[in-house]
Enzyme design. Structure first.
Site, short mmCIF file in Angstrom:
data_model
loop_
_atom_site.label_atom_id
_atom_site.label_comp_id
_atom_site.label_asym_id
_atom_site.label_seq_id
_atom_site.Cartn_x
_atom_site.Cartn_y
_atom_site.Cartn_z
N HIS A 72 30.40 10.62 -11.05
CA HIS A 72 31.60 9.78 -11.07
C HIS A 72 32.84 10.62 -11.34
CE1 HIS A 72 29.92 5.43 -11.64
NE2 HIS A 72 29.39 6.08 -10.62
N TYR A 201 36.41 -0.06 -18.12
CA TYR A 201 36.63 -0.31 -19.54
C TYR A 201 37.77 -1.34 -19.62
CZ TYR A 201 33.81 3.77 -20.83
OH TYR A 201 32.77 4.66 -21.01
N PRO A 294 30.12 3.59 -29.50
CA PRO A 294 29.76 4.02 -28.15
C PRO A 294 30.90 4.03 -27.12
CG PRO A 294 28.89 1.84 -28.61
CD PRO A 294 29.48 2.33 -29.88
N LYS A 298 29.89 9.20 -26.25
CA LYS A 298 29.70 10.55 -26.79
C LYS A 298 28.39 10.77 -27.55
CE LYS A 298 33.22 12.55 -25.27
NZ LYS A 298 32.76 12.84 -23.94
N TYR A 385 36.79 12.69 -22.36
CA TYR A 385 35.70 11.90 -21.78
C TYR A 385 34.72 12.80 -21.01
CZ TYR A 385 33.42 7.80 -19.74
OH TYR A 385 32.50 6.83 -19.39
#
Ligand code: FAD
Ligand code: DHB
Length: 391
Positions: A72, A201, A294, A298, A385
């Site tokens: 991704h 998100y 979460p 990570k 990220y």
């Protein structure tokens, strides 16, 4: 029973450590209290950082990940009924992430350890760690009702948050840092193709939601719920209705596909660090030493970074250089604290705290607008990220 490195826990951390040590000619035994099937099917994380995918690949356990996982190149942030895409390669000089479930990493590592003749003892519960201030530490364990002892040179506790490793350090040396959140995640697995190409998100008035995926036919979704939620309160229909409401776009241009839900569970959210991560001949790795909420994806990545660092340090010690092993705790904690901050930041940015005021809510929206309009703001999200190589 005797080995060089006694490892407690066959989660991703314990299994990868055992594999990396084997590649360098160092023997280990892994003790795991649950059975193999349980370890291979426990639903957890799904995002693998760029550098962690590379660790798996370069150690020869990335073949199925590269075949079946999805690369991704970004995520979508949704807020106020709008969408903003975060383009990872453009913001990080080419980094991306791999979507490949923790269950699959665990299956790949177990299969490889067994093919290589490794000793993984399932249904073997470690009950005590002794002699960590000597050069002959021991792990007492019980298997099939029989008590046994594993004599080693080093003990590594990869036994998760509820294991015995952390409490085996001298209490007077340990400092704990923690934060709890007044919400948890209700996670589902559903037999339905993902409604998106990249993870979403979503911040909404009704709370946070996350759309992830496991395959072209299986979706993984999460909903922010109150901390003491009982899954029985959430029928399948109620879950889909709530997810649809939280992901809704103002222009109505997106719909969430629904399908049969095959797994439902609630996860609490906490931030937790226990320092130091080693004492004498006992080392802690992964959730045994630290927990992140979460939202930043990570937890799994940190666990695998810890054991990559520790494996290199044990190999260096074996070759006569004890320096990296002496610095393990300090070196690992630098990355841990970076991930703690990022996970805290993503969590507080995207969730609705029931105790927060309208002022706090406006600050969240302003920050989301800033991410959508400033390359500098978005770059720090993308760097954290996808994983920071230099930490
Ligand atoms: P674990 O995977 O917890 O493995 C520890 C192992 O040690 C277990 O198999 C346990 O059975 C074994 N063990 C414990 N005590 C003993 C003993 N005394 N003797 C022998 N064996 C023992 N992270 C994300 O990034 N995204 C997510 O969505 C996400 N969801 C999660 C959901 C849940 C319910 C949990 C608990 C965690 C989640 N995480 C998530 C975090 C991520 O899965 C963990 O960070 C990761 O599993 C850490 O790996 P580990 O190997 O350190 O520990
Ligand atoms: C998944 C879990 C996460 O915590 C996250 O931030 C992204 C994806 C997952 O399970 O796919």
């Amino acid at each position: 029973m005797r080995t060089r490195v006694g490892i407690i826990g066959a989660g991703p951390a314990g299994l990868l450590l055992s594999h990396l040590l084997h590649l360098n000619g160092i023997d280990s035994v892994v003790l795991e209290r649950r059975d193999r099937d349980y370890c291979e099917h426990r639903q957890r994380a799904g995002v693998v950082e760029h550098g962690v995918a590379e660790i798996l690949r370069s150690s020869g356990v990335g073949e199925r990940m590269d075949r079946e996982g999805f690369v991704h190149h970004g995520i979508e942030l949704r807020y106020d009924g709008k969408r903003h895409r975060v383009d990872f390669p453009a913001l990080t000089g080419g980094r991306d992430v791999m979507i490949y479930a923790q269950t699959e990493i665990v299956k790949d590592l177990i299969a490889r350890r067994l093919t290589d003749g490794g000793t993984l003892l399932f249904e073997a519960e470690a009950t005590a760690i002794e002699g960590i201030e000597t050069d002959q530490p021991r792990v007492r364990f019980t298997r099939g009702g029989v008590e046994d002892v594993l004599e080693c040179e080093f003990v590594v506790a990869c036994d998760g948050f509820h294991g015995i490793g952390r409490s085996s350090l001298p209490p007077e040396l340990v400092q704990v840092f923690e934060k709890s959140y007044p919400f948890g995640w209700l996670g589902i697995l559903a037999d339905v193709p993902p409604s998106c190409d990249e993870l979403i998100y979503a911040h909404s008035e009704r709370g946070f939601a996350l759309h992830s995926m496991r395959s072209e036919h299986v979706s993984r979704l999460y909903l922010q719920v109150p901390v003491d939620t009982d899954v029985k309160e959430w029928s399948d229909e109620r879950i889909w209705d709530e997810l649809s409401a939280r992901f809704a776009l103002r222009d109505g241009s997106w719909t969430l596909k629904r399908g049969p839900i095959t797994d439902k569970s609630v996860t609490p959210m906490r931030s937790f660090v226990s320092e130091p991560m080693s004492h004498g001949r006992l080392y802690l790795a992964g959730d045994a030493a630290h927990i992140v909420p979460p939202t930043g994806a990570k937890g799994l990545n940190l666990a695998l970074h810890d054991v990559n660092l520790l494996a290199k340090a044990l190999v260096a010690a074996d070759a006569g250089d004890p320096g990296p092993l002496e610095r393990y705790s300090e070196d690992a904690l630098r990355r841990v604290w970076r991930a703690e901050h990022f996970s805290y930041w993503m969590t507080t940015l995207l969730h609705r705290d029931p105790a927060a005021s309208e002022f706090d809510h406006r600050l969240q929206l302003s920050h989301l607008e800033f991410l959508a309009s400033s390359t500098a703001a978005c770059t720090q999200l993308a760097e954290n990220y996808t994983g920071l190589p230099q930490v």
